[in-house]
Design a protein around this motif. Structure first.
Motif, PDB file in Angstrom:
ATOM      1  N   SER A 163       0.819  -1.209   0.000  1.00 43.61           N
ATOM      2  CA  SER A 163       0.000   0.000   0.000  1.00 43.61           C
ATOM      3  C   SER A 163       0.856   1.263   0.000  1.00 43.61           C
ATOM      4  CB  SER A 163      -0.938   0.009   1.213  1.00 43.61           C
ATOM      5  OG  SER A 163      -0.188  -0.041   2.421  1.00 43.61           O
ATOM      6  N   ARG A 164       2.176   1.118   0.063  1.00 46.40           N
ATOM      7  CA  ARG A 164       3.058   2.281  -0.047  1.00 46.40           C
ATOM      8  C   ARG A 164       2.867   2.993  -1.392  1.00 46.40           C
ATOM      9  NH1 ARG A 164       8.091   1.665  -0.619  1.00 46.40           N
ATOM     10  NH2 ARG A 164       8.661   3.739   0.190  1.00 46.40           N
ATOM     11  N   VAL A 165       2.406   2.241  -2.411  1.00 46.68           N
ATOM     12  CA  VAL A 165       2.212   2.848  -3.724  1.00 46.68           C
ATOM     13  C   VAL A 165       1.064   3.853  -3.701  1.00 46.68           C
ATOM     14  CG1 VAL A 165       0.539   1.200  -4.686  1.00 46.68           C
ATOM     15  CG2 VAL A 165       2.194   2.300  -6.192  1.00 46.68           C
ATOM     16  N   ASN A 166       0.225   3.795  -2.665  1.00 49.81           N
ATOM     17  CA  ASN A 166      -0.898   4.734  -2.574  1.00 49.81           C
ATOM     18  C   ASN A 166      -0.445   6.182  -2.530  1.00 49.81           C
ATOM     19  OD1 ASN A 166      -2.380   2.420  -2.410  1.00 49.81           O
ATOM     20  ND2 ASN A 166      -3.142   2.744  -0.340  1.00 49.81           N
ATOM     21  N   SER A 167       0.737   6.414  -2.014  1.00 51.45           N
ATOM     22  CA  SER A 167       1.255   7.774  -1.930  1.00 51.45           C
ATOM     23  C   SER A 167       2.217   8.021  -3.071  1.00 51.45           C
ATOM     24  CB  SER A 167       1.968   8.002  -0.596  1.00 51.45           C
ATOM     25  OG  SER A 167       2.630   9.252  -0.598  1.00 51.45           O
ATOM     26  N   ALA A 168       1.972   9.072  -3.839  1.00 54.19           N
ATOM     27  CA  ALA A 168       2.856   9.417  -4.958  1.00 54.19           C
ATOM     28  C   ALA A 168       4.228   9.868  -4.477  1.00 54.19           C
ATOM     29  CB  ALA A 168       2.219  10.519  -5.811  1.00 54.19           C
ATOM     30  N   ARG A 169       4.374  10.104  -3.189  1.00 53.64           N
ATOM     31  CA  ARG A 169       5.674  10.494  -2.652  1.00 53.64           C
ATOM     32  C   ARG A 169       6.644   9.314  -2.575  1.00 53.64           C
ATOM     33  NH1 ARG A 169       1.969  13.204   0.596  1.00 53.64           N
ATOM     34  NH2 ARG A 169       2.042  11.533   2.148  1.00 53.64           N
ATOM     35  N   ASN A 170       6.102   8.104  -2.593  1.00 53.75           N
ATOM     36  CA  ASN A 170       6.947   6.921  -2.470  1.00 53.75           C
ATOM     37  C   ASN A 170       7.456   6.463  -3.822  1.00 53.75           C
ATOM     38  OD1 ASN A 170       6.603   6.803   0.333  1.00 53.75           O
ATOM     39  ND2 ASN A 170       4.717   5.609   0.136  1.00 53.75           N
ATOM     40  N   GLU A 171       8.693   6.015  -3.852  1.00 53.33           N
ATOM     41  CA  GLU A 171       9.325   5.538  -5.076  1.00 53.33           C
ATOM     42  C   GLU A 171      10.185   4.311  -4.757  1.00 53.33           C
ATOM     43  OE1 GLU A 171      10.005   5.383  -8.162  1.00 53.33           O
ATOM     44  OE2 GLU A 171       8.734   6.927  -9.039  1.00 53.33           O
ATOM     45  N   GLY A 172      10.577   3.575  -5.803  1.00 59.36           N
ATOM     46  CA  GLY A 172      11.512   2.483  -5.611  1.00 59.36           C
ATOM     47  C   GLY A 172      11.008   1.165  -6.164  1.00 59.36           C
ATOM     48  N   GLU A 173      11.951   0.285  -6.478  1.00 59.48           N
ATOM     49  CA  GLU A 173      11.639  -0.997  -7.087  1.00 59.48           C
ATOM     50  C   GLU A 173      10.775  -1.874  -6.194  1.00 59.48           C
ATOM     51  OE1 GLU A 173      14.120  -4.581  -9.376  1.00 59.48           O
ATOM     52  OE2 GLU A 173      15.173  -2.935  -8.369  1.00 59.48           O
ATOM     53  N   ASP A 174      10.848  -1.656  -4.882  1.00 61.45           N
ATOM     54  CA  ASP A 174      10.062  -2.485  -3.964  1.00 61.45           C
ATOM     55  C   ASP A 174       8.558  -2.308  -4.169  1.00 61.45           C
ATOM     56  OD1 ASP A 174      10.714   0.198  -2.750  1.00 61.45           O
ATOM     57  OD2 ASP A 174       9.247  -0.495  -1.271  1.00 61.45           O
ATOM     58  N   LEU A 175       8.152  -1.201  -4.807  1.00 59.14           N
ATOM     59  CA  LEU A 175       6.722  -0.945  -5.001  1.00 59.14           C
ATOM     60  C   LEU A 175       6.062  -1.967  -5.920  1.00 59.14           C
ATOM     61  CD1 LEU A 175       6.603   2.944  -5.334  1.00 59.14           C
ATOM     62  CD2 LEU A 175       6.183   1.544  -3.302  1.00 59.14           C
ATOM     63  N   ILE A 176       6.816  -2.584  -6.826  1.00 55.85           N
ATOM     64  CA  ILE A 176       6.223  -3.549  -7.750  1.00 55.85           C
ATOM     65  C   ILE A 176       6.394  -4.988  -7.259  1.00 55.85           C
ATOM     66  CG2 ILE A 176       6.634  -1.984  -9.690  1.00 55.85           C
ATOM     67  CD1 ILE A 176       8.861  -3.865 -10.606  1.00 55.85           C
ATOM     68  N   ALA A 177       7.028  -5.188  -6.105  1.00 60.55           N
ATOM     69  CA  ALA A 177       7.259  -6.536  -5.582  1.00 60.55           C
ATOM     70  C   ALA A 177       5.960  -7.136  -5.043  1.00 60.55           C
ATOM     71  CB  ALA A 177       8.313  -6.494  -4.484  1.00 60.55           C
ATOM     72  N   PRO A 178       5.716  -8.431  -5.278  1.00 57.64           N
ATOM     73  CA  PRO A 178       4.495  -9.072  -4.751  1.00 57.64           C
ATOM     74  C   PRO A 178       4.503  -9.083  -3.222  1.00 57.64           C
ATOM     75  CG  PRO A 178       5.560 -10.438  -6.424  1.00 57.64           C
ATOM     76  CD  PRO A 178       6.535  -9.356  -6.067  1.00 57.64           C
ATOM     77  N   VAL A 179       3.336  -8.903  -2.634  1.00 61.11           N
ATOM     78  CA  VAL A 179       3.187  -8.967  -1.181  1.00 61.11           C
ATOM     79  C   VAL A 179       1.911  -9.730  -0.853  1.00 61.11           C
ATOM     80  CG1 VAL A 179       4.361  -6.762  -0.828  1.00 61.11           C
ATOM     81  CG2 VAL A 179       1.873  -6.814  -1.022  1.00 61.11           C
ATOM     82  N   ALA A 180       1.829 -10.178   0.393  1.00 62.36           N
ATOM     83  CA  ALA A 180       0.573 -10.733   0.876  1.00 62.36           C
ATOM     84  C   ALA A 180      -0.428  -9.595   0.982  1.00 62.36           C
ATOM     85  CB  ALA A 180       0.783 -11.392   2.230  1.00 62.36           C
TER      86      ALA A 180
END
Length: 248
Positions: free
Chosen positions: A206-223
């Motif tokens: 849910s970090r992708v919800n904020s446009a302030r967040n960036e990084g490759e971890d945003l596309i990683a699968p999560v539970a």
């Protein structure tokens, strides 16, 4: 709708895949949001393919004051040829918005919105069909802007959202971009939902919800997780502020 996406293609890949040269410098991005500059491919005045930066949020040439105009990031394929905001662009200003993948939010039965990262199952980049426009101000100011075309979601994705970007086949790129030699009716035949079995999706943080967040971890699968109460909502469209009209 398509309200966030990722773009990680190096310039060399852009040149090879889309036949463009002199690609503007654009770093890998994993959380591109509306009003930000995006890279698009179009035909230049000589008829050659060119890569250009544009503001994500279409501003038609006839708009008097962009600050009073709604933020338009998507164009529905079924109606865009009849809409005043898109009519001229469908005929004369078609483009491609390259992406590595995009995000969509699924609303769970309890109302929670769960972000998913969606990409081609083949791992290839997504050539998202788009429209662009150039607005000229009374004092010589100029805004290049673009919107992503959406179509009904295909069977791979309809459980997440009922819309998806129109993803062009490689064979259709020339006709879509050739606004001089290909009429709008013919070009629109290339705008359709992706075939079943071509798309893949997985839940992401849910970090992708904020446009302030960036990084490759945003596309990683999560539970599957519930977003925090104070996280930004990607679907919320906020009024355009004057600073949002600046590309840089």
């Amino acid at each position: 709708m398509c309200g966030r996406y990722a773009f990680t293609l190096p310039s060399e890949a852009m040149e090879t895949l889309f036949g463009v040269r002199n690609v503007p410098e654009y770093p890998p991005r994993y959380n591109i949001a509306p009003t930000q500059p995006i890279l698009s491919v179009m035909r230049d005045e000589s008829g050659a393919r060119a890569a250009k930066l544009a503001r994500w949020g279409l501003v038609p040439a006839w708009v008097k004051d962009p600050r009073e105009f709604p933020l338009i990031i998507n164009a529905r394929a079924e109606s865009m040829a009849q809409k005043p905001a898109f009519r001229d662009s469908v005929k004369h200003h078609r483009c491609v918005v390259p992406a590595s993948g995009y995000y969509e939010w699924h609303r769970a039965p309890d109302g929670t919105k769960i972000p998913h990262y969606i990409a081609l199952a083949s791992g290839e980049p997504l050539p998202m069909a788009g429209l662009y426009a150039t607005w000229m101000g009374p004092n010589g100011e100029e805004i290049d802007s673009a919107a992503v075309i959406t179509v009904p979601a295909n069977p791979d994705l309809v459980h997440i959202h009922d819309r998806m970007p129109a993803i062009l086949d490689r064979a259709d790129l020339d006709a879509w971009l050739d606004v001089r030699g290909t009429d709008a009716g013919t070009a629109l035949a290339a705008i359709r939902s992706a075939p079943q079995g071509t798309m893949t999706a997985h839940p992401v943080s849910s970090r992708v919800n904020s446009a302030r967040n960036e990084g490759e971890d945003l596309i990683a699968p999560v539970a599957v997780e519930k977003p925090s109460p104070d996280s930004d909502k990607a679907e919320d469209v906020k009024p355009v502020k004057p600073s949002q009209l600046d590309l840089f």
